[in-house]
Design a protein around this motif. Structure first.
Motif, PDB file in Angstrom:
ATOM      1  N   GLY A 163       0.808  -1.211   0.000  1.00 14.00           N
ATOM      2  CA  GLY A 163       0.000   0.000   0.000  1.00 14.00           C
ATOM      3  C   GLY A 163       0.843   1.264   0.000  1.00 14.00           C
ATOM      4  N   ARG A 164       0.262   2.356  -0.509  1.00 11.97           N
ATOM      5  CA  ARG A 164       0.969   3.644  -0.576  1.00 11.97           C
ATOM      6  C   ARG A 164       0.094   4.723   0.055  1.00 11.97           C
ATOM      7  N   ASP A 167      -3.690   5.803  -0.911  1.00  9.52           N
ATOM      8  CA  ASP A 167      -4.525   4.703  -1.403  1.00  9.52           C
ATOM      9  C   ASP A 167      -5.832   4.638  -0.624  1.00  9.52           C
ATOM     10  N   LYS A 168      -6.902   4.284  -1.322  1.00  8.67           N
ATOM     11  CA  LYS A 168      -8.167   4.007  -0.662  1.00  8.67           C
ATOM     12  C   LYS A 168      -8.240   2.516  -0.336  1.00  8.67           C
ATOM     13  N   GLU A 216      -5.516  -0.167 -10.645  1.00  6.36           N
ATOM     14  CA  GLU A 216      -4.181  -0.066 -10.052  1.00  6.36           C
ATOM     15  C   GLU A 216      -4.238  -0.472  -8.578  1.00  6.36           C
ATOM     16  N   HIS A 218      -2.386  -1.805  -5.300  1.00  5.81           N
ATOM     17  CA  HIS A 218      -1.046  -1.812  -4.708  1.00  5.81           C
ATOM     18  C   HIS A 218      -0.886  -2.902  -3.650  1.00  5.81           C
ATOM     19  N   ALA A 304      -5.963  -2.217  -1.288  1.00  4.87           N
ATOM     20  CA  ALA A 304      -5.442  -0.847  -1.326  1.00  4.87           C
ATOM     21  C   ALA A 304      -5.309  -0.458  -2.795  1.00  4.87           C
ATOM     22  N   VAL A 305      -6.133   0.489  -3.227  1.00  2.00           N
ATOM     23  CA  VAL A 305      -6.195   0.882  -4.634  1.00  2.00           C
ATOM     24  C   VAL A 305      -5.852   2.361  -4.751  1.00  2.00           C
ATOM     25  N   SER A 306      -5.222   2.755  -5.843  1.00  4.58           N
ATOM     26  CA  SER A 306      -4.877   4.160  -6.032  1.00  4.58           C
ATOM     27  C   SER A 306      -6.147   5.003  -5.955  1.00  4.58           C
ATOM     28  N   ALA A 310     -10.338   4.384  -7.231  1.00  2.00           N
ATOM     29  CA  ALA A 310     -11.174   3.800  -6.175  1.00  2.00           C
ATOM     30  C   ALA A 310     -12.663   3.846  -6.499  1.00  2.00           C
ATOM     31  N   GLU A 329      -8.462   5.024   4.222  1.00  2.00           N
ATOM     32  CA  GLU A 329      -7.332   5.296   3.344  1.00  2.00           C
ATOM     33  C   GLU A 329      -6.021   5.089   4.064  1.00  2.00           C
TER      34      GLU A 329
END
Length: 342
Positions: A163-164, A167-168, A216, A218, A304-306, A310, A329
């Motif tokens: 995750g970044r 991210d949602k 995308e 993560h 965890a998606v960009s 989301a 998030e």
């Protein structure tokens, strides 16, 4: 078919060893020489092992089995298989083969075993895989599950800790099946609540995973015995934090009612003991805390998606009939690893 399974002391993913106990054992095991083709092993706390065999193919291996948490053998077989297959999807892979794992008392009616395995076989077929054999032993209690092999492109693996910040976080199934099954064991769950819980536990994460591949992603994990908060803790991996909107988390209403009546699981309390130092609750009722610590059997994907993808991902998951929701998030590391607010 009328046959019933006598309840075991802790069925489904409530039967898992606690995460704290497990980590203490695993960290003492000899590691051996590191194999560069082993992309993901048990030391990463991920959902399955991933081994690269060529530039564009990696094998995904997982294994899961447990005692029954429902009385009907056929339904138990479907739940156990759905749960075991889930780790392949959590890694971004496709199911290829499965092997049955069976513990069964020889003196028990073999028709019960046949119904368990029929349920499991149907789910493997639905997953697009082939049931290729298995292993059985005579035991005092019933246990069933699968060893599953899948494939994934080495560059398209979903780690659970990638995750970044920004991210949602999206959850694809409702929480609370552990508490509902516990309530059912003492005749305190409604038939409707059990029907809904069984429908959730027998829904393959295949459909959510296929939708996720278009976006995308993560990081991804499936929410099982270590609970929503336990698996979220693994996703943060000591380097990130997250903020969760408790009012957005999809939950079975009767699970909250049962938690208010203190119909709780020992595994849920183990999860609380293991993770509570990493969690900060703000205006969260006790019942909701318990649901967030509740061990899930065959739970949903936590993704965890960009941020830019989301809403589109959520819309497609909901259009497919899944009770998905954006639940929070990922942030840079904060004092509290996980903050849950309502």
């Amino acid at each position: 078919m009328g046959e019933k399974i006598t309840f075991c002391k802790g069925g489904g993913c409530t039967a898992k060893l606690g995460a704290g106990i497990l980590s203490r054992v695993l960290e003492r095991l000899p590691k051996g020489k590191q194999d560069p083709n082993l992309l993901i092993g048990y030391d990463s706390k991920d959902d399955a092992a991933v081994y690269q065999v060529s530039d564009d193919i990696a094998i995904v291996q997982t294994l899961d089995f447990f005692p029954p948490m429902v009385e009907d053998p056929y339904t138990f077989g479907k739940i156990a298989a759905t749960n075991a297959l889930s780790d392949i999807y959590a890694m971004g892979g496709e199911v290829k083969t499965a092997l049955n794992i069976v513990c069964f008392p020889e003196q028990m009616d073999l028709n019960i075993l046949g119904e368990i395995m029929r349920g499991g076989s149907e789910k493997v077929i639905e997953a697009g895989g082939t049931l290729a054999g298995g292993h059985s032993i005579n035991d005092t209690d019933v246990k069933y599950g699968l060893s599953v092999t899948g494939v994934v492109h080495p560059k398209k693996i979903y780690p659970n800790n990638g995750g970044r910040p920004g991210d949602k976080l999206i959850l694809t199934k409702k929480l609370g099946v552990g508490i509902i099954c516990m309530a059912n064991r003492v005749q305190e769950a409604s038939e409707e609540a059990m029907r809904e819980a069984i429908a959730s536990m027998t829904t393959l994460n295949k459909y959510a995973a296929e939708i996720c591949r278009k976006y995308e992603i993560h990081a991804c994990t499936d929410v099982t015995g270590f609970s929503f908060l336990g698996h979220l803790h693994e996703m943060m991996d000591g380097t990130l934090s997250c903020r969760i909107d408790g009012s957005s988390v999809p939950v079975f209403p009767e699970a909250l009612e049962a938690a208010d009546e203190f119909l709780l699981t020992a595994a849920g309390q183990r999860n609380r003991n293991h993770v509570q130092d990493f969690v900060k609750f703000v205006n969260v009722p006790f019942a909701m805390e318990e649901v967030l610590y509740d061990p899930q059997t065959s739970g949903g994907l936590l993704v965890a998606v960009s941020a830019g993808h989301a809403k589109a991902l959520l819309q497609e998951l909901c259009d497919a009939g899944l009770p998905a929701a954006i639940v929070g998030e990922v942030t840079e590391k904060e004092t509290a690893e996980i903050t849950v607010e309502m």
